[in-house]
Enzyme design. Structure first.
Site, PDB file in Angstrom:
ATOM      1  CG  LEU A  30     -19.010 -58.465 -56.851  1.00  0.00           C
ATOM      2  CD1 LEU A  30     -20.171 -58.077 -57.747  1.00  0.00           C
ATOM      3  CD2 LEU A  30     -19.375 -59.704 -56.022  1.00  0.00           C
ATOM      4  CG  HIS A  31     -13.924 -54.148 -57.847  1.00  0.00           C
ATOM      5  ND1 HIS A  31     -14.000 -53.599 -56.583  1.00  0.00           N
ATOM      6  CD2 HIS A  31     -14.649 -53.328 -58.661  1.00  0.00           C
ATOM      7  CE1 HIS A  31     -14.720 -52.494 -56.619  1.00  0.00           C
ATOM      8  NE2 HIS A  31     -15.134 -52.305 -57.866  1.00  0.00           N
ATOM      9  CG  HIS A  34     -18.046 -55.008 -55.549  1.00  0.00           C
ATOM     10  ND1 HIS A  34     -17.418 -54.866 -56.755  1.00  0.00           N
ATOM     11  CD2 HIS A  34     -19.042 -54.095 -55.531  1.00  0.00           C
ATOM     12  CE1 HIS A  34     -18.013 -53.919 -57.456  1.00  0.00           C
ATOM     13  NE2 HIS A  34     -19.005 -53.428 -56.735  1.00  0.00           N
ATOM     14  CD  GLN A  61     -27.995 -47.181 -60.485  1.00  0.00           C
ATOM     15  OE1 GLN A  61     -28.850 -47.721 -59.777  1.00  0.00           O
ATOM     16  NE2 GLN A  61     -26.747 -47.020 -60.065  1.00  0.00           N
ATOM     17  CE  LYS A 150     -15.711 -46.362 -56.623  1.00  0.00           C
ATOM     18  NZ  LYS A 150     -16.250 -45.414 -57.651  1.00  0.00           N
TER      19      LYS A 150
END
Length: 333
Positions: A30-31, A34, A61, A150
């Site tokens: 997480l950044h 997030h 995925q 994004k």
């Protein structure tokens, strides 16, 4: 606020629910991007609701040769970031918890939209993404789920899945969060060396160049439409010393190569220059698409569009996009 870490669907199901439940799905690492999603979820859930952040690195995925094994796993730090942003629960299931029978035999198909752009570059990626999103929506049972813009194609496909398959869940897109230099926040940014990062800035710079070209075109078209191009108008403008500006405005308004073609050209110029840097930028695609199906828009297009780019710098693959609206002033751009 105390944030609870849960690892099983049974633990999550046993929680007493009050108010709206908002879910933010992540693959961890997480950044601030997030955190922005979690804060938005907190606002939507309200003080009486509940925010659940899922942390799950979905193997379905990742294609052959992609970075599943090296994808960062930082659960302790993730829980801290989620808690500071307002999450009530971090749900971090194991692969066996999400796929108890191994790889699922029944999966969600992304259809034709899932084969374009990112789907073309990463075959099967969107089928795996939609399958896990569907499973996590069932496991978390939210009223609303939030996703970052994004990943524009991902967001469009999730919206289509929820609508087409009658999930009855509200999907909210949250604008892209950027670093001070314009680079879109991504968990993969940590792979970039200082030299890589300088080259990677070309992605956002190309998008902004296209956006600037679009804004200039729209402004000139609006100016050209304010008054009909009559002889009297030309004389009046000439008297004001604006004949050149009027001519330029009408030239842009009437020129076929303008609009989407000019936006693409402005963005590509930046990307072409970045291909000559050290290290070079290796372009996967630059596209200007209709967000409803991610097909390229024609030159007479009006409405919302997405200018999207994907490229590799060294061993790191990055994506970015910006929304644009053509025909802002009431006519085709």
């Amino acid at each position: 606020m105390t944030t609870t870490l849960l690892h099983t669907a049974a633990e999550l199901s046993a929680r007493t629910r009050t108010g709206r439940r908002a879910v933010v799905m992540t693959m961890g690492a997480l950044h601030e991007g997030h955190a922005t999603l979690v804060r938005s979820a907190r606002e939507l859930a309200g003080p009486d609701g509940e925010v659940v952040v899922t942390v799950f690195v979905n193997p379905l995925q990742f294609g052959a040769g992609e970075d599943l094994d090296r994808y960062p796993r930082t659960l302790e730090a993730d829980v801290k970031i989620a808690a500071e942003a307002g999450a009530d629960v971090v749900f971090a299931p194991s692969v066996d918890e999400v796929y108890p029978g191994g790889d699922p035999q029944v999966r969600i198909s992304a259809g034709p939209m899932g084969e374009r752009l990112e789907g073309g570059a990463r075959p099967g990626h969107f089928d795996g993404m939609l399958t896990v999103v569907a499973k996590l929506l069932h496991l978390t049972r939210p009223d609303v789920a939030l996703f970052g813009q994004k990943d524009a194609q991902q967001l469009a496909l999730i919206r289509r899945m929820v609508r087409d398959l009658n999930f009855g869940i509200e999907i909210v897109g949250v604008p892209t969060v950027r670093e001070d230099d314009g680079l879109a926040l991504s968990s993969r940014n940590r792979y970039l060396s200082p030299a890589d990062r300088r080259t990677a800035l070309a992605l956002s710079q190309a998008l902004f160049a296209g956006q600037d070209r679009h804004a200039a075109q729209e402004a000139l078209r609006a100016r050209a439409r304010e008054v009909p191009a009559t002889h009297a108008r030309a004389e009046a403008l000439s008297a004001l010393g604006e004949s050149r500006a009027a001519a330029d405005a009408h030239a842009v308004a009437k020129s076929a190569p303008g609009g989407p073609a000019a936006v693409r050209a402005a963005a590509r110029l930046v990307l072409d220059e970045a291909a000559r840097l050290t290290p070079p930028l290796a372009l996967d695609y630059l596209a200007l698409v209709d967000p409803s199906d991610f097909t390229e828009i024609p030159d007479d297009f009006t409405g919302e569009a997405v200018l999207a780019v994907a490229a590799r710098v060294g061993s790191t693959r990055l994506i970015d996009n910006l929304p644009l609206t053509f025909g802002t002033f009431g006519a085709a751009s």
